[in-house]
Scaffold this active site. Sequence first.
Site, PDB file in Angstrom:
ATOM      1  N   LYS A 224      54.366   5.309  28.252  1.00 10.63           N
ATOM      2  CA  LYS A 224      54.187   5.392  29.710  1.00 10.63           C
ATOM      3  C   LYS A 224      55.495   5.209  30.472  1.00 10.63           C
ATOM      4  CE  LYS A 224      49.289   4.822  29.936  1.00 10.63           C
ATOM      5  NZ  LYS A 224      48.102   4.049  30.292  1.00 10.63           N
ATOM      6  N   ARG A 258      45.771   1.143  22.523  1.00 14.62           N
ATOM      7  CA  ARG A 258      45.604   2.608  22.530  1.00 14.62           C
ATOM      8  C   ARG A 258      47.002   3.217  22.438  1.00 14.62           C
ATOM      9  NH1 ARG A 258      45.676   6.868  26.121  1.00 14.62           N
ATOM     10  NH2 ARG A 258      44.099   8.472  25.777  1.00 14.62           N
TER      11      ARG A 258
HETATM   12  C1  9MG Z   1      42.865   8.090  28.818  1.00 12.56           C
HETATM   13  N1  9MG Z   1      43.854   7.048  29.021  1.00 12.56           N
HETATM   14  C2  9MG Z   1      45.174   7.208  29.333  1.00 12.56           C
HETATM   15  N2  9MG Z   1      45.767   6.007  29.453  1.00 12.56           N
HETATM   16  C3  9MG Z   1      44.809   5.076  29.221  1.00 12.56           C
HETATM   17  C4  9MG Z   1      44.794   3.669  29.221  1.00 12.56           C
HETATM   18  O1  9MG Z   1      45.871   2.948  29.514  1.00 12.56           O
HETATM   19  N3  9MG Z   1      43.637   3.049  28.941  1.00 12.56           N
HETATM   20  C5  9MG Z   1      42.515   3.759  28.673  1.00 12.56           C
HETATM   21  N4  9MG Z   1      41.387   3.063  28.413  1.00 12.56           N
HETATM   22  N5  9MG Z   1      42.466   5.092  28.667  1.00 12.56           N
HETATM   23  C6  9MG Z   1      43.594   5.733  28.942  1.00 12.56           C
END
Ligand code: 9MG
Length: 285
Positions: A224, A258
Site C-alpha cells: 500500500k 492479507r
Molecule cells: C479488498 N481489499 C483491499 N485492501 C483490503 C484490506 O486492507 N482489507 C480487506 N479486508 N480487504 C481489502
Amino acid sequence: MSRRWEAKGRIIVGDDVPKVMGIVNVTPDSFSDGGQWASADAAIAHGLKLVEEGADILDVGGESTRPGAAIVPVEEELRRVIPVVEALARRTDAPISIDTTKPEVARRAIAAGASIINDVSALREPGMVEIAAATGAGVVLMHMRGDPRTMQDNPVYNDVVAEVRAYLAERVAWCEARGVPRSRIAVDPGIGFGKTHEHNLSLLRNLDQFATLGCVLLIGVSRKGTLKKITGRSMDRRMPSSVVCSLAACAMGASVARVHDVGPMVDAIKVWNAVRGWERNDVQG
Ligand code: 9MG
C-alpha cells in the site's frame, strides 16, 4: 482479543498463530498487480501457487478497490470470479474468501465453494447480511470512509482510532442482531481506505484498541501507498516493507494478514514463532 473465527462450521482462526490470506485479484486494474492474473486460468494457477507457498486462506476479488477505481457491473464481476472460486474450491482445501460488496456475487461465490465474505463496505448493501446469516459464511467487516472513487478526497477525522473503532463496533452489533454471530466476524480498520498516511499510522500504532471488540482482527497493508511514504519504494519493491508491516501488525494483535507475497510472509511468521518458541500450525478444519 478473540482468537476464534469460523466460517461454514470450519475454524479459520483457532489459536494465536497468525494466518496468511493470499490475494488473488482477477482484475485488469488492481492497484498493485492489475492485469497480471486477469484471466481465469492465470488466477487459478496463481491461487494454487499461493497455497503451495503456505496461504491459509485465498481472497478472490473481481473488482479493484484502489483509489479512483471504476465500478464493475455485477455480470462482469460474476464472469471474472465464479470460475476461479469454483476451480480453487475443487482443487484446494484452503478456505476461499470472496472479496466483494455485491450480495449477488457473494451468494453465487458461496454456492461455488467460498466460505468467507470479505466486504470492504462492511455488509452495507441491502441483502448482504442476510446471505451471511443464511449461509453460515464468515465475514470481514472493513472500515472505509466513502467509496473507492472518492475515499482519498481529503479524509478528515477528529480521532481516527476512536471513530474507526466505534464504526466497527456498530457494524458488529448490527450483524449480530441479524444472525451473524461474533465468532464468524473479523474486523479490519481498512488501512488506506479514506485515510491519510498519518491516519494509517495512528491505526497501526493502536491496533490493541480493536482487541476489545471481541472479534478476530484482520489487517491489509500489502504494497500500500503508506509503505511508499515510509520507504520511497515503488510498487514492485514493496515486498520487504509489506512483510515487516504485516508482521508488526500481527505482533500488535492482528490474527490474519492479507498479503500478495505469501511465501515471504509465511517465512516471517515461522521465524517469529521460532524466536518465541512456537511452531506454525496449519488451519484446523
Ligand atoms: C479488498 N481489499 C483491499 N485492501 C483490503 C484490506 O486492507 N482489507 C480487506 N479486508 N480487504 C481489502
